[in-house]
Design a protein around this motif. Structure first.
Motif, short mmCIF file in Angstrom:
data_model
loop_
_atom_site.label_atom_id
_atom_site.label_comp_id
_atom_site.label_asym_id
_atom_site.label_seq_id
_atom_site.Cartn_x
_atom_site.Cartn_y
_atom_site.Cartn_z
N ALA A 101 -24.10 -35.79 20.92
CA ALA A 101 -25.14 -34.85 21.52
C ALA A 101 -26.30 -35.16 20.63
CB ALA A 101 -24.38 -33.43 21.09
N ASP A 102 -27.33 -34.64 21.19
CA ASP A 102 -28.74 -34.82 20.68
C ASP A 102 -29.34 -33.44 20.18
OD1 ASP A 102 -31.27 -35.20 19.96
OD2 ASP A 102 -31.87 -36.25 21.73
N VAL A 103 -29.23 -33.15 18.87
CA VAL A 103 -29.60 -31.73 18.51
C VAL A 103 -31.21 -31.64 18.74
CG1 VAL A 103 -27.62 -31.89 16.74
CG2 VAL A 103 -29.82 -32.44 16.09
N ALA A 104 -31.61 -32.45 19.04
CA ALA A 104 -33.37 -32.25 19.11
C ALA A 104 -33.27 -31.65 20.62
CB ALA A 104 -34.07 -33.51 19.13
N VAL A 159 -27.61 -29.04 23.21
CA VAL A 159 -27.09 -28.28 22.45
C VAL A 159 -26.26 -27.12 22.88
CG1 VAL A 159 -27.48 -26.82 20.49
CG2 VAL A 159 -28.80 -28.92 20.36
N ALA A 160 -27.06 -26.68 23.89
CA ALA A 160 -26.24 -25.62 24.79
C ALA A 160 -24.91 -26.22 25.38
CB ALA A 160 -27.07 -25.29 25.91
N ARG A 161 -24.87 -27.41 25.79
CA ARG A 161 -23.71 -27.91 26.29
C ARG A 161 -22.48 -28.16 25.27
NH1 ARG A 161 -21.78 -32.97 26.14
NH2 ARG A 161 -23.38 -33.54 24.79
N ARG A 178 -28.58 -20.70 16.48
CA ARG A 178 -28.62 -19.73 17.53
C ARG A 178 -27.39 -19.86 18.38
NH1 ARG A 178 -33.40 -20.36 22.08
NH2 ARG A 178 -32.17 -22.28 22.40
N ALA A 179 -27.07 -21.02 18.73
CA ALA A 179 -25.90 -21.26 19.58
C ALA A 179 -24.62 -20.69 19.02
CB ALA A 179 -25.91 -22.68 20.16
#
Length: 246
Positions: free
Chosen positions: A57-60, A65-67, A118-119
């Motif tokens: 995953a790419d946190v940027a 991030v939602a995925r 946030r997620a």
């Protein structure tokens, strides 16, 4: 049984894999996120075995991030610990710094922890609490040459830590873990510590006269996420042998 879940971004190499390793040793299942280094992710998975999952995953990227956090919540449950460790460093003189150089570093180092927290924070709050650790940097406190993007991102992360500590209290604690000179491949390359003159110059700035180990970062993490730190939130925890006394 390992019942508590921890999510560690950038958790498959360097300091991150040491943090993942320690969390597993202290009774956590770990989901470690990585952006591109498949080889390190495979090595970490082989070493840590059952209870460890590496996800790309790419946190940027807010959508990514939602995925990935959706997958984590659906397949692994609610984390008790979130470690925002992933980051990028693109150094260069300020007047030569491009917009992509600025945007990529800010996105990874500051927006990434915002997106991740946030997620996952709503589920943590609903579950009764947890601990968020933002891995910051001493350059968020004292600036350096050729690092305006990195320094700004880490300074922002320190203040984001305090804001989140206020807003997620009392159930979720949020602290910043700040490494000094820690013995990783990146540090050895960047500071040329295999060359005696460079190493001696560096050690002269550290009161304890030595480079720290990733395991010492993990010691600090173990304390911060454990019950003995139950009254600690919104704080900077610096592991640096006394190099930066702030």
């Amino acid at each position: 049984m390992q019942e508590r879940l921890a999510v560690v971004t950038g958790g498959t190499k360097g300091i991150g894999v040491s943090l993942s390793r320690r969390l597993m040793a202290t009774g956590h299942r770990v989901v470690a996120l990585y952006r591109s280094d498949q080889e390190s992710a495979d090595l970490a998975a082989k070493e840590l075995g059952d209870g460890f999952t590496a996800l790309r995953a790419d946190v940027a990227d807010a959508d990514d991030v939602a995925r990935v956090t959706g997958l984590v919540l659906a397949d692994h449950g609610t984390p008790a610990v979130l470690v925002n460790n992933a980051g990028r460093n693109i150094d260069g003189p300020f007047l030569d710094m491009t917009v992509p150089d600025w945007d990529q570093v800010i996105a990874a180092n500051l927006s990434g922890p915002f997106y991740m927290t946030r997620a996952l924070a709503p589920a943590m709050l609903e579950a009764g609490g947890g601990s968020v650790i933002n891995v910051a940097a001493t350059t968020g406190i004292r600036p350096r040459l050729n690092g305006a993007n990195y320094c700004a991102s880490k300074a922002g992360l320190l203040h984001l830590t305090k804001c989140l500590a206020l807003e997620l209290a009392p159930a979720v604690r949020v602290n910043a873990l700040i490494p000094g000179m820690i013995d990783t491949e990146e540090m050895r390359t960047r500071f040329r510590t295999d060359e005696p003159e460079h190493l001696d110059r560096l050690l002269a700035e550290i009161p304890q006269g030595r480079i720290g180990s990733p395991e010492e970062m993990a010691d600090a993490l173990e304390f911060l996420v454990g019950p003995k730190a139950a009254y600690i939130t919104g704080q900077k925890f610096i592991v640096d042998g006394g190099q930066f006394m702030w």
